[in-house]
Design an enzyme around this catalytic site. Structure first.
Site, mmCIF file in Angstrom:
data_model
loop_
_atom_site.group_PDB
_atom_site.id
_atom_site.type_symbol
_atom_site.label_atom_id
_atom_site.label_comp_id
_atom_site.label_asym_id
_atom_site.label_seq_id
_atom_site.Cartn_x
_atom_site.Cartn_y
_atom_site.Cartn_z
ATOM 1 N N HIS A 148 37.211 11.432 -10.502
ATOM 2 C CA HIS A 148 36.772 11.429 -9.110
ATOM 3 C C HIS A 148 37.987 11.310 -8.184
ATOM 4 O O HIS A 148 38.812 10.419 -8.352
ATOM 5 C CB HIS A 148 35.810 10.254 -8.884
ATOM 6 N N HIS A 187 42.411 12.154 0.995
ATOM 7 C CA HIS A 187 41.359 11.145 0.835
ATOM 8 C C HIS A 187 41.702 9.959 1.727
ATOM 9 O O HIS A 187 42.330 9.003 1.307
ATOM 10 C CB HIS A 187 41.236 10.688 -0.625
#
Length: 321
Positions: free
Chosen positions: A45, A120
């Site tokens: 992930h 991110h």
């Protein structure tokens, strides 16, 4: 630096002094003609977040949670953000060598560098060197298959999308598996055709290009919670219901921090507060299940090296024999 990797107790047909660098190559023959959406595949992930730039600007994917942290803590916010945005501590090469075969990517165009970066919360590494890193690995292991899932895009125009699509084609070229019928994509088929890369691209510009798989070809379970009991309950419900058999499916065993969790654990991190309780519980949840076209398939977590996640996932495939 990578933690030591526990191998004891694994139920995989590999030499005891080996690792999982070529585990697909070594799968039992009973797995070779099984559609790949019915095999268990360990996934990462936000696979690229081992390096985020705390000295640069905030990423365009910043959520309300991150903006709240910035409003409260000002310039010190980035040090807090990075602790809650880093989901992996191993490089892509390390993840590949440990057995990861599904990679979750989020891409943004950064105007200040005029480059495509992974992102991110903060900007991560440039896209092209990371893709080259994966390609180099595949050259060493010609029977290993990877799944690259480009599912979030930020600050990108048609031109920058085409730049990325062209980059992917130039790097992986003849290794790319075109979008085909789900029942046809097996290890034996890919090995026969010398194909190693399945690329999901969640944008309409890729829909007319047969070498890219559309976003609808992969679905995902995401509980969107920072509470472990809710994660496990949601997993049970989804598993009992059964997922679609005409696509790949990504089971995400991750806990997602809310603002209250971050503000209540300012000295902590995603790993220490959430992942270190999520991963062992999730590994226990998947252990003993058999991958099928309506059950387990791609299985992804944060900090993939923890709690025997990778050997547990790979060993599920041996239960099919």
């Amino acid at each position: 630096m990578a933690e030591s990797f526990v191998k004891e107790g694994r139920n995989v047909k590999l030499d005891e002094d080996d690792d999982f660098a070529d585990w697909m190559t070594r799968l039992s023959p009973s797995c070779h003609d099984v559609p790949l959406n019915a095999l268990a595949i360990p996934g990462s992930h936000d696979c690229f977040s081992y390096h985020l730039n705390t000295k640069g600007e905030l990423g365009p994917d910043c959520t309300g949670i991150i903006k709240d942290v910035v409003d409260i803590f000002g310039s010190a916010a980035k040090e807090i953000i990075v602790k809650w945005s880093v989901t992996q501590s191993l490089t892509l090469s390390q993840q590949l060598k440990m057995g990861i075969r599904y990679f979750d990517f989020r891409v943004a165009y950064q105007a200040s560098t005029n480059e495509l970066h992974f992102v991110h919360g903060l900007y991560g590494p440039k896209v092209e060197p990371c893709l080259q890193e994966i390609h180099s690995y595949l050259e060493l292991y010609p029977k290993e298959i990877v799944f690259l899932d480009f599912n979030h895009f930020y600050s990108m125009t048609p031109d920058t999308h085409n730049q990325l699509l062209n980059m992917l084609t130039e790097i992986f070229g003849k290794k790319m598996c075109p979008h085909i019928d789900m029942d046809s994509i097996t290890l034996n088929m890919l090995w026969t055709e010398n194909l190693q890369v399945v690329i999901f691209y969640h944008h309409e510009l890729a829909q007319t290009q047969p070498m890219f798989w559309p976003g609808c070809a992969i679905q995902a379970f995401w509980a969107n919670t920072d509470a472990l009991p809710k994660l496990l309950e949601s997993l049970d419900c989804e598993y009992a219901k059964g997922r679609p058999n005409n696509c790949f499916y990504n089971w995400q065993g991750v806990l997602t921090p809310g603002a209250s969790t971050i503000l209540g654990h300012l000295g902590g991190s995603l790993r220490s507060v959430l992942t270190e309780k999520a991963n062992p519980a999730f590994v226990s949840w998947i252990n003993g299940k058999i991958p099928t076209a309506t059950g387990l398939n791609i299985i992804s977590v944060d900090f993939v090296q923890l709690f025997e996640f990778i050997p547990t996932v790979i060993s599920l495939n041996e239960k099919k024999s």
